[in-house]
Scaffold this motif. Sequence first.
Motif, short mmCIF file in Angstrom:
data_model
loop_
_atom_site.label_atom_id
_atom_site.label_comp_id
_atom_site.label_asym_id
_atom_site.label_seq_id
_atom_site.Cartn_x
_atom_site.Cartn_y
_atom_site.Cartn_z
N ASN A 77 0.72 -1.50 0.01
CA ASN A 77 0.05 0.15 0.01
C ASN A 77 0.76 1.35 -0.04
OD1 ASN A 77 -2.33 -1.72 -0.04
ND2 ASN A 77 -2.65 -1.43 2.22
N THR A 78 1.94 1.25 0.80
CA THR A 78 2.87 2.55 0.58
C THR A 78 3.46 2.63 -0.49
OG1 THR A 78 3.59 1.98 2.93
CG2 THR A 78 4.97 3.14 1.81
N GLY A 79 3.69 1.19 -1.41
CA GLY A 79 4.18 1.66 -2.72
C GLY A 79 3.28 2.19 -3.64
N ILE A 80 2.11 1.78 -3.55
CA ILE A 80 0.92 2.38 -4.17
C ILE A 80 0.71 3.92 -4.21
CG2 ILE A 80 -1.71 2.29 -4.53
CD1 ILE A 80 -1.71 -0.58 -3.63
N GLU A 81 0.86 4.28 -2.97
CA GLU A 81 1.08 5.69 -2.65
C GLU A 81 1.93 6.58 -3.35
OE1 GLU A 81 1.34 6.15 1.59
OE2 GLU A 81 -0.77 5.15 1.83
N HIS A 82 2.97 5.90 -3.50
CA HIS A 82 4.29 6.45 -4.28
C HIS A 82 4.38 6.29 -5.70
CE1 HIS A 82 5.64 6.95 0.00
NE2 HIS A 82 6.33 7.92 -0.46
N ALA A 83 3.65 5.35 -6.10
CA ALA A 83 3.45 5.03 -7.61
C ALA A 83 3.04 6.03 -8.52
CB ALA A 83 3.00 3.82 -7.66
N THR A 84 3.52 6.31 -9.63
CA THR A 84 3.18 7.58 -10.62
C THR A 84 2.58 7.06 -11.68
OG1 THR A 84 5.29 7.97 -11.59
CG2 THR A 84 4.73 9.04 -9.61
N SER A 85 2.25 5.70 -12.01
CA SER A 85 1.74 5.16 -13.32
C SER A 85 0.36 4.83 -12.95
CB SER A 85 2.54 3.92 -13.84
OG SER A 85 1.93 3.23 -14.89
N ASP A 86 -0.41 4.68 -14.03
CA ASP A 86 -1.98 4.10 -14.14
C ASP A 86 -1.91 2.56 -14.08
OD1 ASP A 86 -3.05 6.71 -13.78
OD2 ASP A 86 -2.86 6.61 -16.12
N LEU A 87 -0.74 1.90 -14.36
CA LEU A 87 -0.60 0.38 -14.15
C LEU A 87 0.48 -0.06 -13.16
CD1 LEU A 87 -1.45 -2.36 -15.63
CD2 LEU A 87 0.43 -1.89 -17.16
N ILE A 88 0.13 -0.90 -12.27
CA ILE A 88 0.92 -1.32 -11.13
C ILE A 88 1.25 -2.80 -11.29
CG2 ILE A 88 1.24 -1.39 -8.82
CD1 ILE A 88 -0.42 1.17 -8.73
N CYS A 89 2.38 -3.19 -10.99
CA CYS A 89 2.85 -4.64 -10.80
C CYS A 89 3.40 -4.76 -9.51
CB CYS A 89 3.90 -5.05 -12.05
SG CYS A 89 4.37 -6.86 -11.85
N PHE A 90 2.90 -5.89 -8.98
CA PHE A 90 3.63 -6.28 -7.48
C PHE A 90 4.58 -7.57 -7.86
CE2 PHE A 90 -0.82 -4.49 -6.46
CZ PHE A 90 -0.38 -3.51 -5.85
N LEU A 91 5.74 -7.47 -7.41
CA LEU A 91 6.48 -8.31 -7.40
C LEU A 91 7.26 -8.76 -5.98
CD1 LEU A 91 9.06 -8.02 -10.47
CD2 LEU A 91 7.25 -9.91 -10.28
N ASP A 92 7.52 -10.04 -5.70
CA ASP A 92 8.39 -10.22 -4.57
C ASP A 92 9.77 -10.19 -4.64
OD1 ASP A 92 6.05 -11.07 -3.20
OD2 ASP A 92 6.17 -13.01 -3.00
N PRO A 154 -1.93 -14.81 -6.35
CA PRO A 154 -1.02 -14.58 -5.48
C PRO A 154 -0.46 -12.98 -5.53
CG PRO A 154 -0.21 -16.39 -6.58
CD PRO A 154 -1.37 -16.09 -7.04
N THR A 155 0.16 -12.20 -4.92
CA THR A 155 0.55 -11.11 -5.14
C THR A 155 2.35 -11.25 -5.47
OG1 THR A 155 0.62 -10.75 -2.65
CG2 THR A 155 -0.88 -9.57 -3.92
N SER A 156 2.41 -12.52 -5.43
CA SER A 156 3.90 -12.64 -5.81
C SER A 156 4.25 -11.93 -7.08
CB SER A 156 4.29 -14.26 -5.82
OG SER A 156 3.58 -14.82 -6.59
N CYS A 157 3.50 -12.10 -8.07
CA CYS A 157 3.40 -11.24 -9.31
C CYS A 157 1.82 -11.18 -9.70
CB CYS A 157 3.87 -12.02 -10.41
SG CYS A 157 4.32 -10.91 -11.83
N LEU A 158 1.36 -9.64 -9.92
CA LEU A 158 0.00 -9.55 -10.21
C LEU A 158 -0.03 -8.10 -10.57
CD1 LEU A 158 -2.91 -10.00 -9.86
CD2 LEU A 158 -2.94 -9.05 -7.71
N PHE A 159 -0.54 -8.00 -11.87
CA PHE A 159 -0.68 -6.53 -12.67
C PHE A 159 -2.13 -6.24 -12.24
CE2 PHE A 159 2.36 -8.79 -15.01
CZ PHE A 159 3.12 -7.90 -15.37
N VAL A 160 -2.17 -4.72 -11.80
CA VAL A 160 -3.67 -4.25 -11.54
C VAL A 160 -3.45 -2.72 -12.19
CG1 VAL A 160 -4.13 -5.61 -9.41
CG2 VAL A 160 -3.05 -3.41 -9.18
N GLY A 179 -4.19 -11.89 2.58
CA GLY A 179 -4.25 -10.31 1.79
C GLY A 179 -4.67 -10.63 0.43
N ASP A 180 -3.89 -11.31 -0.32
CA ASP A 180 -4.23 -11.51 -1.81
C ASP A 180 -5.37 -12.27 -2.12
OD1 ASP A 180 -3.42 -13.88 -0.61
OD2 ASP A 180 -1.43 -13.99 -2.07
N LYS A 181 -5.83 -13.04 -1.24
CA LYS A 181 -7.27 -13.52 -1.41
C LYS A 181 -8.36 -12.64 -1.03
CE LYS A 181 -9.99 -17.90 -0.14
NZ LYS A 181 -9.65 -18.87 0.61
#
Length: 303
Positions: A77-92, A154-160, A179-181
């Motif tokens: 969530n902290t990463g989301i707050e700092h992200a500047t793109s309209d597309l986000i990928c979560f990686l572990d 799983p949020t190990s890799c997920l695009f939103v 939390g991913d579920k």
Amino acid sequence: MSQPSISIIIPVYNDPEGVRQTVDSLIAHTDSTAEIILVDNDSTDRTPETAAEYAEKHDHVLLVVEREIQSSYAARNTGIEHATSDLICFLDADQTVTDGWLETALETIDERDAHYLAPNVHLVEPDNPTLAGRYNTSTGFPIADFLERHHYAPTSCLFVTRELLEDVGTFDERLISGGDKEFGNRVHDTGYELHYAPEIVVHHPARNSLRALAKRSLRIGGGHCQLQQYYPDRYGRVGIPPRPSGIHGDQIRTPDTEQPNHESSRGFERILFTMLALGMTATRGIGYYKEYLRWIARRISGT
């Protein structure tokens, strides 16, 4: 830097080698139009210094810190707050990507008009695998099954997309697991389609020790109980754990061998894997009831 094509968010806690592995892979296989956000979750080792080295050397790498809440979901969530793109990928941290992975993902998202996209997470067996490592590799990440039966990836890799996040919200920071579920279920209930793209491949190292497998199972069990505490209408009443689930027979992939007794070897390994699956199911139960006892104690004390 102009608006990046994508913001890649990587939460990390006490894993400097994992950070190196993942960021090196991203730099090698992803151009600098992608924003890489490393979120240190108040590490106590050299992880912050390691992450800072990359942020200092590369303009498209950013280091931020989440100190208030010890949770990978809070870090995301902290990463989301700092992200500047309209597309986000979560990686572990500790994952590696493959050549062309991002280009394929961007094309797939555009073609499908997807707001939630899960790639194929391939578990990599260690060079000298233990029984635990072979077991973890054999079970893999059945993401297609997760999406179809349980409505999450799983949020190990997920695009939103940011549009989806603004619509359904971010991750529940109270959860130690699951939390991913919960997020995926919320996305599904809101009416979004959950997409799977097996042609997009990222690699995740298998856990190579029983301790690592057990630690994960304890956390998953505790997360199940927390899901019931916070979302009883969706996940059931606290005190009644979800139906035990282990690996299915057709999920076990034992390696082929040229040895004459390979059939007996495969059969013996399947027996060991089944025993491990039962043990991990029991460990999840222990994690569930440890969290359940904490929940009871909180209710008694009124906190």
